[in-house]
Write a protein that holds these residues in place. Structure first.
Motif, PDB file in Angstrom:
ATOM      1  N   GLN A 102       0.831  -1.202   0.000  1.00 47.67           N
ATOM      2  CA  GLN A 102       0.000   0.000   0.000  1.00 47.67           C
ATOM      3  C   GLN A 102       0.869   1.257   0.000  1.00 47.67           C
ATOM      4  O   GLN A 102       0.582   2.225  -0.712  1.00 47.67           O
ATOM      5  N   TYR A 106       0.949   3.802  -3.177  1.00 44.22           N
ATOM      6  CA  TYR A 106       0.527   5.194  -3.069  1.00 44.22           C
ATOM      7  C   TYR A 106       1.520   6.104  -3.782  1.00 44.22           C
ATOM      8  O   TYR A 106       1.134   7.012  -4.526  1.00 44.22           O
ATOM      9  N   LEU A 220      -3.830  14.150  -2.880  1.00 43.68           N
ATOM     10  CA  LEU A 220      -2.960  12.993  -3.123  1.00 43.68           C
ATOM     11  C   LEU A 220      -1.512  13.355  -2.846  1.00 43.68           C
ATOM     12  O   LEU A 220      -0.792  12.626  -2.161  1.00 43.68           O
ATOM     13  N   LYS A 226      -4.129   9.110   1.942  1.00 47.85           N
ATOM     14  CA  LYS A 226      -3.644   7.807   2.402  1.00 47.85           C
ATOM     15  C   LYS A 226      -4.709   7.025   3.164  1.00 47.85           C
ATOM     16  O   LYS A 226      -4.910   5.831   2.909  1.00 47.85           O
ATOM     17  N   LEU A 229      -7.325   5.681   0.644  1.00 48.38           N
ATOM     18  CA  LEU A 229      -6.836   4.638  -0.259  1.00 48.38           C
ATOM     19  C   LEU A 229      -6.393   3.379   0.482  1.00 48.38           C
ATOM     20  O   LEU A 229      -6.596   2.265  -0.005  1.00 48.38           O
ATOM     21  N   TYR A 230      -5.798   3.531   1.658  1.00 44.71           N
ATOM     22  CA  TYR A 230      -5.388   2.358   2.425  1.00 44.71           C
ATOM     23  C   TYR A 230      -6.603   1.548   2.888  1.00 44.71           C
ATOM     24  O   TYR A 230      -6.523   0.320   3.032  1.00 44.71           O
TER      25      TYR A 230
END
Length: 298
Positions: A102, A106, A220, A226, A229-230
């Motif tokens: 992850q 990213y 972003l 983070k 998206l995580y």
């Protein structure tokens, strides 16, 4: 001054001894405690990223900079460095590997988004022109463009006769985002375009859309995405996930704009910043996932 001093003392003194005491009590290093005691997703990955970044070990600090291909080898190196017995802690290797994927994903996603942003719109590029025409056909399918350069572009919120001038700040990223939303959420896009023509509360649909691309990009770049998206992706986030977040912003900004009822479009920057702060606040929640799909679920 006090906050800075406390941060310095914690990072360089108290944290070391706290970790040492907890290891003696639990028989596990900090990474093991995080993987075993934190919920998967942003809670776990952000803590792992923080722990690795502050480590005095070069092997551990290097872990947050490795690419996807190096992740498995890196995990083995960490386990060797920390003397972790895989038979005694069977889930550690898999959990740490997901976290590192992850983290590396990213950074890779940011580079992909940045590279697309740096591509200027080129009216001599057939693919660029094709996407621009596709945007028009998705939003106003019942009306044909009279020419490539025409005032009709103002009907979907561009500033002048030729949209290419509006993509200067965000490059092709701005157009790709607009097309993605119009293609995957066509009815919502047409509805928002219609609302943007409101006689009192109207705004320039395409220009605001490009502005929201800049917002998504800045979130972003700063690392604010983070947590989202995580939680969303148990591995490598893709460009698709960035586009999905953009769609969320477009949909939510339209709602926000009409709820706020600004006096005129002249106050756009104020309300844009207010919306930006609202989104940043939501992203502080470790459990947050901001997608249009989640909103549309019954």
């Amino acid at each position: 001054m006090f906050v800075y001093l406390w941060g310095y003392l914690y990072s360089n003194f108290f944290r070391f001894w706290l970790k040492w005491i907890l290891r003696q009590l639990t028989g596990k290093c900090e990474l093991q405690r995080i993987c075993g005691g934190s919920k998967e997703g942003s809670q776990r990955t952000l803590k792992i990223e923080y722990s690795l970044g502050l480590s005095k070990s070069k092997v551990l600090r290097h872990a947050i900079h490795v690419g996807e291909a190096e992740v498995e080898k890196c995990v083995i190196g960490i386990m060797k460095e920390k003397k972790i017995n895989i038979q005694k802690d069977t889930g550690f290797k898999t959990s740490l590997q997901v976290c590192l994927l992850q983290i590396s994903g990213y950074k890779k996603l940011y580079l992909e988004v940045e590279n697309l942003r740096k591509v200027p719109y080129d009216s001599d590029n057939e693919e660029h022109e094709k996407q621009l025409i596709q945007l028009w056909n998705l939003l106003i399918p019942h009306e044909n463009l009279k020419a490539r350069i025409t005032k009709q572009w103002c009907d979907i919120g561009f500033q002048g006769d030729d949209p290419k001038t509006d993509f200067r700040g965000m490059g092709m990223l701005g157009l790709v985002n607009l097309v993605y939303f119009s293609k995957h959420y066509t009815s919502e896009a047409r509805q928002i375009l219609s609302r943007s023509n409101h006689p009192k509360l109207g705004y320039s649909y395409a220009i605001v859309g490009i502005n929201l691309t800049e917002m998504a990009y800045s979130l972003l770049k700063s690392g604010a995405l983070k947590s989202h998206l995580y939680n969303l992706v148990p591995g490598l986030p893709q460009m698709e996930h960035f586009h999905q977040f953009y769609c969320y912003l477009v949909y939510e900004f339209d709602k926000f704009w009409f709820e706020e009822e600004p006096e005129s479009i002249m106050h756009f920057n104020h309300y844009r910043e207010k919306f930006h702060e609202k989104v940043k606040g939501l992203l502080l929640d470790y459990n947050q996932v901001l997608t249009l799909e989640n909103i549309k679920k019954p």
